[in-house]
Design a protein around this motif. Structure first.
Motif, PDB file in Angstrom:
ATOM      1  N   LEU A  98      55.745  37.043  28.685  1.00 46.61           N
ATOM      2  CA  LEU A  98      54.401  36.466  28.693  1.00 46.61           C
ATOM      3  C   LEU A  98      53.324  37.542  28.589  1.00 46.61           C
ATOM      4  CD1 LEU A  98      54.794  33.569  31.287  1.00 46.61           C
ATOM      5  CD2 LEU A  98      54.767  33.448  28.787  1.00 46.61           C
ATOM      6  N   ALA A  99      53.611  38.723  29.092  1.00 42.51           N
ATOM      7  CA  ALA A  99      52.677  39.838  28.921  1.00 42.51           C
ATOM      8  C   ALA A  99      52.556  40.199  27.438  1.00 42.51           C
ATOM      9  CB  ALA A  99      53.137  41.049  29.732  1.00 42.51           C
ATOM     10  N   ASP A 100      53.672  40.075  26.701  1.00 43.09           N
ATOM     11  CA  ASP A 100      53.663  40.315  25.261  1.00 43.09           C
ATOM     12  C   ASP A 100      52.778  39.287  24.559  1.00 43.09           C
ATOM     13  OD1 ASP A 100      54.383  41.428  22.819  1.00 43.09           O
ATOM     14  OD2 ASP A 100      56.233  40.258  22.650  1.00 43.09           O
ATOM     15  N   VAL A 101      52.855  38.043  24.996  1.00 46.73           N
ATOM     16  CA  VAL A 101      52.002  36.997  24.432  1.00 46.73           C
ATOM     17  C   VAL A 101      50.532  37.269  24.747  1.00 46.73           C
ATOM     18  CG1 VAL A 101      51.462  34.520  24.499  1.00 46.73           C
ATOM     19  CG2 VAL A 101      53.848  35.276  24.521  1.00 46.73           C
ATOM     20  N   ASP A 102      50.244  37.657  25.988  1.00 44.12           N
ATOM     21  CA  ASP A 102      48.873  37.998  26.372  1.00 44.12           C
ATOM     22  C   ASP A 102      48.315  39.103  25.481  1.00 44.12           C
ATOM     23  OD1 ASP A 102      48.688  36.162  28.464  1.00 44.12           O
ATOM     24  OD2 ASP A 102      49.499  37.563  29.937  1.00 44.12           O
ATOM     25  N   ALA A 103      49.124  40.118  25.232  1.00 42.17           N
ATOM     26  CA  ALA A 103      48.675  41.237  24.414  1.00 42.17           C
ATOM     27  C   ALA A 103      48.419  40.794  22.974  1.00 42.17           C
ATOM     28  CB  ALA A 103      49.718  42.355  24.443  1.00 42.17           C
ATOM     29  N   ALA A 104      49.270  39.902  22.462  1.00 39.62           N
ATOM     30  CA  ALA A 104      49.097  39.421  21.095  1.00 39.62           C
ATOM     31  C   ALA A 104      47.808  38.610  20.966  1.00 39.62           C
ATOM     32  CB  ALA A 104      50.298  38.581  20.682  1.00 39.62           C
ATOM     33  N   ILE A 105      47.556  37.745  21.924  1.00 44.89           N
ATOM     34  CA  ILE A 105      46.332  36.939  21.894  1.00 44.89           C
ATOM     35  C   ILE A 105      45.099  37.831  22.019  1.00 44.89           C
ATOM     36  CG2 ILE A 105      44.990  35.233  23.197  1.00 44.89           C
ATOM     37  CD1 ILE A 105      47.635  33.810  23.818  1.00 44.89           C
ATOM     38  N   ALA A 106      45.172  38.795  22.910  1.00 46.03           N
ATOM     39  CA  ALA A 106      44.040  39.719  23.080  1.00 46.03           C
ATOM     40  C   ALA A 106      43.765  40.480  21.792  1.00 46.03           C
ATOM     41  CB  ALA A 106      44.331  40.685  24.222  1.00 46.03           C
ATOM     42  N   SER A 107      44.811  40.888  21.098  1.00 46.07           N
ATOM     43  CA  SER A 107      44.641  41.617  19.842  1.00 46.07           C
ATOM     44  C   SER A 107      43.995  40.735  18.778  1.00 46.07           C
ATOM     45  CB  SER A 107      45.998  42.124  19.349  1.00 46.07           C
ATOM     46  OG  SER A 107      45.876  42.770  18.102  1.00 46.07           O
ATOM     47  N   LEU A 108      44.433  39.471  18.677  1.00 48.82           N
ATOM     48  CA  LEU A 108      43.830  38.562  17.710  1.00 48.82           C
ATOM     49  C   LEU A 108      42.349  38.357  17.999  1.00 48.82           C
ATOM     50  CD1 LEU A 108      46.622  35.834  17.374  1.00 48.82           C
ATOM     51  CD2 LEU A 108      45.899  37.453  15.605  1.00 48.82           C
ATOM     52  N   GLU A 109      42.011  38.208  19.259  1.00 48.73           N
ATOM     53  CA  GLU A 109      40.614  37.988  19.624  1.00 48.73           C
ATOM     54  C   GLU A 109      39.784  39.247  19.416  1.00 48.73           C
ATOM     55  OE1 GLU A 109      41.202  36.516  23.588  1.00 48.73           O
ATOM     56  OE2 GLU A 109      41.185  34.412  22.927  1.00 48.73           O
ATOM     57  N   GLU A 110      40.370  40.376  19.738  1.00 43.49           N
ATOM     58  CA  GLU A 110      39.654  41.651  19.560  1.00 43.49           C
ATOM     59  C   GLU A 110      39.297  41.892  18.095  1.00 43.49           C
ATOM     60  OE1 GLU A 110      40.581  46.456  20.009  1.00 43.49           O
ATOM     61  OE2 GLU A 110      41.917  44.984  20.927  1.00 43.49           O
ATOM     62  N   HIS A 111      40.188  41.468  17.183  1.00 40.77           N
ATOM     63  CA  HIS A 111      39.953  41.688  15.758  1.00 40.77           C
ATOM     64  C   HIS A 111      39.215  40.525  15.100  1.00 40.77           C
ATOM     65  CE1 HIS A 111      43.009  44.789  16.492  1.00 40.77           C
ATOM     66  NE2 HIS A 111      42.539  45.371  15.406  1.00 40.77           N
ATOM     67  N   GLY A 112      38.727  39.591  15.906  1.00 42.39           N
ATOM     68  CA  GLY A 112      37.880  38.536  15.386  1.00 42.39           C
ATOM     69  C   GLY A 112      38.598  37.366  14.739  1.00 42.39           C
ATOM     70  N   HIS A 113      39.923  37.295  14.910  1.00 44.14           N
ATOM     71  CA  HIS A 113      40.674  36.203  14.281  1.00 44.14           C
ATOM     72  C   HIS A 113      40.735  34.960  15.156  1.00 44.14           C
ATOM     73  CE1 HIS A 113      41.877  39.006  11.234  1.00 44.14           C
ATOM     74  NE2 HIS A 113      42.538  39.776  12.088  1.00 44.14           N
ATOM     75  N   GLY A 114      40.619  35.129  16.465  1.00 41.25           N
ATOM     76  CA  GLY A 114      40.828  34.008  17.371  1.00 41.25           C
ATOM     77  C   GLY A 114      42.272  33.533  17.301  1.00 41.25           C
ATOM     78  N   VAL A 115      42.534  32.380  17.892  1.00 40.23           N
ATOM     79  CA  VAL A 115      43.889  31.815  17.888  1.00 40.23           C
ATOM     80  C   VAL A 115      43.839  30.406  17.324  1.00 40.23           C
ATOM     81  CG1 VAL A 115      45.885  31.153  19.269  1.00 40.23           C
ATOM     82  CG2 VAL A 115      44.586  33.208  19.872  1.00 40.23           C
ATOM     83  N   ALA A 116      44.499  30.206  16.194  1.00 43.34           N
ATOM     84  CA  ALA A 116      44.594  28.873  15.599  1.00 43.34           C
ATOM     85  C   ALA A 116      45.831  28.146  16.095  1.00 43.34           C
ATOM     86  CB  ALA A 116      44.632  28.969  14.075  1.00 43.34           C
ATOM     87  N   ALA A 117      46.964  28.851  16.165  1.00 46.30           N
ATOM     88  CA  ALA A 117      48.200  28.154  16.518  1.00 46.30           C
ATOM     89  C   ALA A 117      49.314  29.132  16.830  1.00 46.30           C
ATOM     90  CB  ALA A 117      48.635  27.236  15.373  1.00 46.30           C
ATOM     91  N   VAL A 118      50.314  28.616  17.539  1.00 43.13           N
ATOM     92  CA  VAL A 118      51.597  29.288  17.683  1.00 43.13           C
ATOM     93  C   VAL A 118      52.628  28.375  17.029  1.00 43.13           C
ATOM     94  CG1 VAL A 118      52.031  28.253  19.970  1.00 43.13           C
ATOM     95  CG2 VAL A 118      53.279  30.311  19.265  1.00 43.13           C
ATOM     96  N   LEU A 119      53.556  28.969  16.306  1.00 46.59           N
ATOM     97  CA  LEU A 119      54.598  28.214  15.606  1.00 46.59           C
ATOM     98  C   LEU A 119      55.939  28.520  16.248  1.00 46.59           C
ATOM     99  CD1 LEU A 119      55.507  26.403  13.269  1.00 46.59           C
ATOM    100  CD2 LEU A 119      55.514  28.422  11.791  1.00 46.59           C
TER     101      LEU A 119
END
Length: 426
Positions: free
Chosen positions: A180-201
């Protein structure tokens, strides 16, 4: 004849179109769980989920033939066959998943699901596993981590490692926390780069990943985090759906996952090209006015006839329950089998999707792809078709049509015992 056909194939489809086996298998006929090659040899199909209720099931063949001889057009006309099938299909889903968009394949379904998700959220960021495959459109190529794709991972995609308790060296609680820490880091990276989160598949069986056994709380943790970031959950049921797990009709139900979008493909039409996106009325009512979406062949009357026949056969022949009981029998037998081979194990999967790992050491720290490939080839020589999966290509992949039953288990196991002896002694 096969060599001539192989050369003709290369001259038309090209030399890069993949084929199974070192010596390709020319198949000419199928019936139930059996297929025959051009020389008349019969093979037990313990691999293919496309003929979901069995190769050339007469109920499906008759339904397709009758409708094809009556009418086949796109879905911009009213047709009872299409609506009847839509109602029957949606009747297998939980409340809230009550609208369906028909397409022709799992690739189209996943592509459309992301189109809906990105429009709804206003974001582009996507989470996928670090060894997965969900289709071959241009968009999905940018999400592919489990196969070669020239496009590479898109900048708005983050890949996360799916935990597997079968390979973990620490306690389950720590496995969960790290994942779950890996997921947190991935979401933080998407938000940091301005992509936000649309979905998880998510493929609820984690099939390409190697049938991972995830810790309790993982799916709930991922879902909570994605929703908190404004994203949606997409369940890819191409591998896990239509009763294959035995315990549930849909793989996401088995995990306790509540997706906003569910994508369907391969087994849906028993070999007839058919796919779908199942979602909520709210999401479809938001998407529809913004897009004049239609699909010329998706959900046409012949496809609908095939899909409806699959559901009917599943009910009439009790195939989900058969998958459960046969799967339990296979699982017990495989555990006994690998117990006598220190280089094999653990047994993985559920229902009629099962396998086990192959290693070069007794501690199971060295995945042995070469031995796994030999085992698959030895099974072909024994006239049983299986394959392999996982990031190290060392997990056997057995995923037969749901017509596979107790009467076929002995042949599978006898063939495996002989193939193991031959493959591992080299």
């Amino acid at each position: 004849m096969t060599n001539d056909l192989l050369e003709r194939r290369r001259q038309t489809l090209g030399s890069h179109a993949p084929l199974f086996y070192a010596r390709p298998l020319e198949l000419v006929r199928g019936d139930g769980v059996w297929v025959w090659d051009a020389d008349g040899n019969r093979y037990l199909d313990a691999y293919n989920n496309v003929p979901h209720v069995g190769h050339c099931h007469p109920r499906v063949v008759d339904a397709v033939t009758a409708q094809a001889s009556t009418l086949n057009l796109h879905t911009r006309y009213l047709n009872t066959r299409v609506v009847d099938y839509a109602e029957a299909l949606l009747g297998t889903f939980d409340a809230g998943l009550d609208r369906v968009l028909f397409v022709n394949s799992g690739s189209e379904a996943n592509d459309l699901a992301f189109r809906i998700a990105t429009q709804h959220t206003g974001s582009r960021g996507v989470l996928v596993s670090d060894f997965s495959y969900h289709g071959n459109t241009s968009y999905l190529a940018g999400l592919t981590t489990g196969l070669t794709a020239y496009e590479g991972l898109a900048d708005y995609v983050r890949a996360v490692r799916i935990p597997d308790l079968d390979t973990a060296s620490v306690a389950e609680e720590r496995v969960l926390a790290e994942a779950l820490a890996d997921v947190d880091a991935a979401i933080a990276s998407l938000e940091e780069h301005g992509h936000g989160v649309a979905a998880v598949l998510i493929d609820p069986l984690f099939s390409t990943e190697g049938l991972n056994r995830i810790p309790a709380g993982y799916i709930e943790g991922v879902t909570t985090r994605v929703h908190a970031a404004g994203g949606l959950v997409i369940g890819d049921e191409v591998q896990s759906g239509f009763g294959r797990t035995g315990t549930h009709m849909w793989g996401h139900q088995r995990l306790g996952m509540r997706p906003e979008l569910v994508t369907l493909g391969k087994p849906m039409g028993n070999g007839h090209p058919l796919g779908a996106v199942v979602t909520s009325a709210a999401l479809l009512d938001e998407f529809g006015p913004r897009n004049m979406y239609f699909n010329t062949f998706g959900g046409n009357p012949v496809s609908s006839a095939a899909g409806h026949a699959v559901l009917d056969v599943m009910t009439e022949e009790g195939l989900q329950h058969r998958a459960l009981t046969t799967g339990l029998t296979v699982s017990r037998a495989l555990k006994e089998l690998v117990a006598g081979h220190p280089l094999l194990g653990p047994v993985k999967g559920t229902g009629l999707f099962f396998g086990f790992g192959v290693f070069g050491d007794g501690a199971h720290q060295q995945p042995d792809a070469a031995a796994t490939k030999r085992l698959v080839e030895e099974m072909r020589a024994a006239h049983v078709m299986i394959s392999r999966i996982g990031p190290h290509d060392n997990v056997l992949k057995m995923r037969p049509p749901l017509a596979f039953g107790p009467e076929h288990v002995d042949l599978l196991l006898e063939s495996l015992e002989g193939a193991i002896d031959r493959a591992l002694q080299r």
